[in-house]
Design a protein around this motif. Structure first.
Motif, mmCIF file in Angstrom:
data_model
loop_
_atom_site.group_PDB
_atom_site.id
_atom_site.type_symbol
_atom_site.label_atom_id
_atom_site.label_comp_id
_atom_site.label_asym_id
_atom_site.label_seq_id
_atom_site.Cartn_x
_atom_site.Cartn_y
_atom_site.Cartn_z
ATOM 1 N N THR A 128 -9.265 71.588 15.099
ATOM 2 C CA THR A 128 -10.366 71.821 14.152
ATOM 3 C C THR A 128 -10.129 71.216 12.775
ATOM 4 O O THR A 128 -11.001 71.283 11.913
ATOM 5 C CB THR A 128 -10.640 73.330 13.998
ATOM 6 O OG1 THR A 128 -9.418 74.000 13.679
ATOM 7 C CG2 THR A 128 -11.220 73.910 15.292
ATOM 8 N N VAL A 129 -8.956 70.635 12.544
ATOM 9 C CA VAL A 129 -8.728 69.882 11.306
ATOM 10 C C VAL A 129 -9.353 68.506 11.508
ATOM 11 O O VAL A 129 -8.853 67.694 12.275
ATOM 12 C CB VAL A 129 -7.223 69.766 10.987
ATOM 13 C CG1 VAL A 129 -7.001 68.898 9.752
ATOM 14 C CG2 VAL A 129 -6.618 71.151 10.778
ATOM 15 N N VAL A 130 -10.488 68.268 10.849
ATOM 16 C CA VAL A 130 -11.295 67.087 11.143
ATOM 17 C C VAL A 130 -10.632 65.812 10.614
ATOM 18 O O VAL A 130 -9.669 65.856 9.851
ATOM 19 C CB VAL A 130 -12.727 67.232 10.574
ATOM 20 C CG1 VAL A 130 -13.435 68.430 11.198
ATOM 21 C CG2 VAL A 130 -12.713 67.333 9.047
ATOM 22 N N LEU A 131 -11.180 64.683 11.056
ATOM 23 C CA LEU A 131 -10.604 63.377 10.730
ATOM 24 C C LEU A 131 -10.415 63.191 9.226
ATOM 25 O O LEU A 131 -9.355 62.730 8.782
ATOM 26 C CB LEU A 131 -11.487 62.261 11.293
ATOM 27 C CG LEU A 131 -11.106 60.827 10.919
ATOM 28 C CD1 LEU A 131 -9.691 60.497 11.386
ATOM 29 C CD2 LEU A 131 -12.114 59.840 11.503
ATOM 30 N N LEU A 132 -11.424 63.508 8.422
ATOM 31 C CA LEU A 132 -11.290 63.330 6.967
ATOM 32 C C LEU A 132 -10.120 64.141 6.429
ATOM 33 O O LEU A 132 -9.340 63.645 5.604
ATOM 34 C CB LEU A 132 -12.584 63.743 6.266
ATOM 35 C CG LEU A 132 -12.549 63.624 4.733
ATOM 36 C CD1 LEU A 132 -12.358 62.178 4.302
ATOM 37 C CD2 LEU A 132 -13.820 64.207 4.109
#
Length: 269
Positions: A101-105
């Motif tokens: 859940t730690v997104v790409l950005l």
């Protein structure tokens, strides 16, 4: 079983080769550690192009700084992969690669936070080797500008991978969120101040300075990884629509002009 010893790169070509290895391994293992490595590969190739094109005040000095800088990242990856503790900021960044859940950005910003806010100042001081740190300032700024420009260049690719990324714009006035307020230029300025503070320190004084910086930048990393309130909810919505395959994302980010640069010959193809 003995842990393999880290072998630092001795040239910008060796940096590129080691980054290639990290990226290819990440693609094979479907490992999110390849996200920042793919962006950083672009940065290093761009620095080499600039050296070959005489864009910098002192190409040889620029390569030395680039190698000192890159080796801090390469060693951190080596430590993480072999169960050794990297610096606090990198420990948080790499732990973030294990959380879907730690997104790409966030993944990219966590890497930039550790590498600019912590590594860059140390690399500049170590590269100066007791000399005047001010002589490194232009090269320091140049590397930062390249990171910033290439991050901007891949924005379209990032937006394709993460189609609802623009939702972060809804929180543009949210001064409480480091995720929204993170600035490469601010990081650069803070990193240079840290380099000036660290310069000339030896022994216990240097170690205390490093520990204090490690703790403060690790705290920033935690804030990047775990936003609060509405920003946290927005991040989750962005996650739902973001690509889920690390291998596919790395493939999209890992694009460079292979025909233009040859790491084996050291000259344009």
């Amino acid at each position: 079983m003995n842990t393999p010893v880290f072998t630092p790169a001795a040239s910008i070509d060796e940096v590129i080769d080691q980054l290639n290895g990290i990226i290819e391994n990440a693609r094979q293992q479907n490992d999110r550690i390849g996200y920042f490595a793919s962006l950083y590969h672009k940065v290093t190739v761009r620095v080499k192009e600039g050296i070959l094109n005489n864009e910098f005040e002192d190409g040889a000095r620029m390569e030395r700084l680039d190698v000192f800088f890159a080796n801090r990242y390469l060693e951190a990856v080596h430590q993480w992969r072999h169960g050794q503790p990297p610096s606090g900021p990198w420990a948080v960044a790499f732990a973030g690669t294990r959380k879907i859940t730690v997104v790409l950005l966030q993944q990219l910003l966590l890497g930039m936070n550790a590498h600019i806010n912590y590594d860059l100042g140390i690399a500049a001081v170590d590269c100066a080797a007791g000399g005047d740190i001010q002589a490194m300032h232009r090269d320091f700024i140049s590397i930062n500008n390249i990171i910033g420009s290439l991050t901007f260049e891949v924005t379209n690719e990032i937006s394709r991978i993460s189609p609802l990324l623009s939702l972060f714009g809804l929180h543009s006035q949210n001064g409480q969120s480091i995720l929204i307020q993170f600035s490469i230029s601010n990081a650069r300025d803070g990193a240079w101040g840290f380099a000036e503070e660290l310069s000339g320190k030896q022994g216990t004084q240097r170690e205390e300075c490093l520990q204090a910086r490690d703790a403060s930048i690790k705290k920033l990393a935690e804030a990047l990884k775990k936003p609060k309130g509405l920003v946290r909810f927005t991040t989750f919505i962005i996650f739902l629509f973001e690509w889920k395959s690390p291998r596919k994302i790395i493939g999209a980010l890992y694009k460079y002009h292979k025909a233009y640069i040859s790491t084996k010959q050291g000259m344009p193809a």
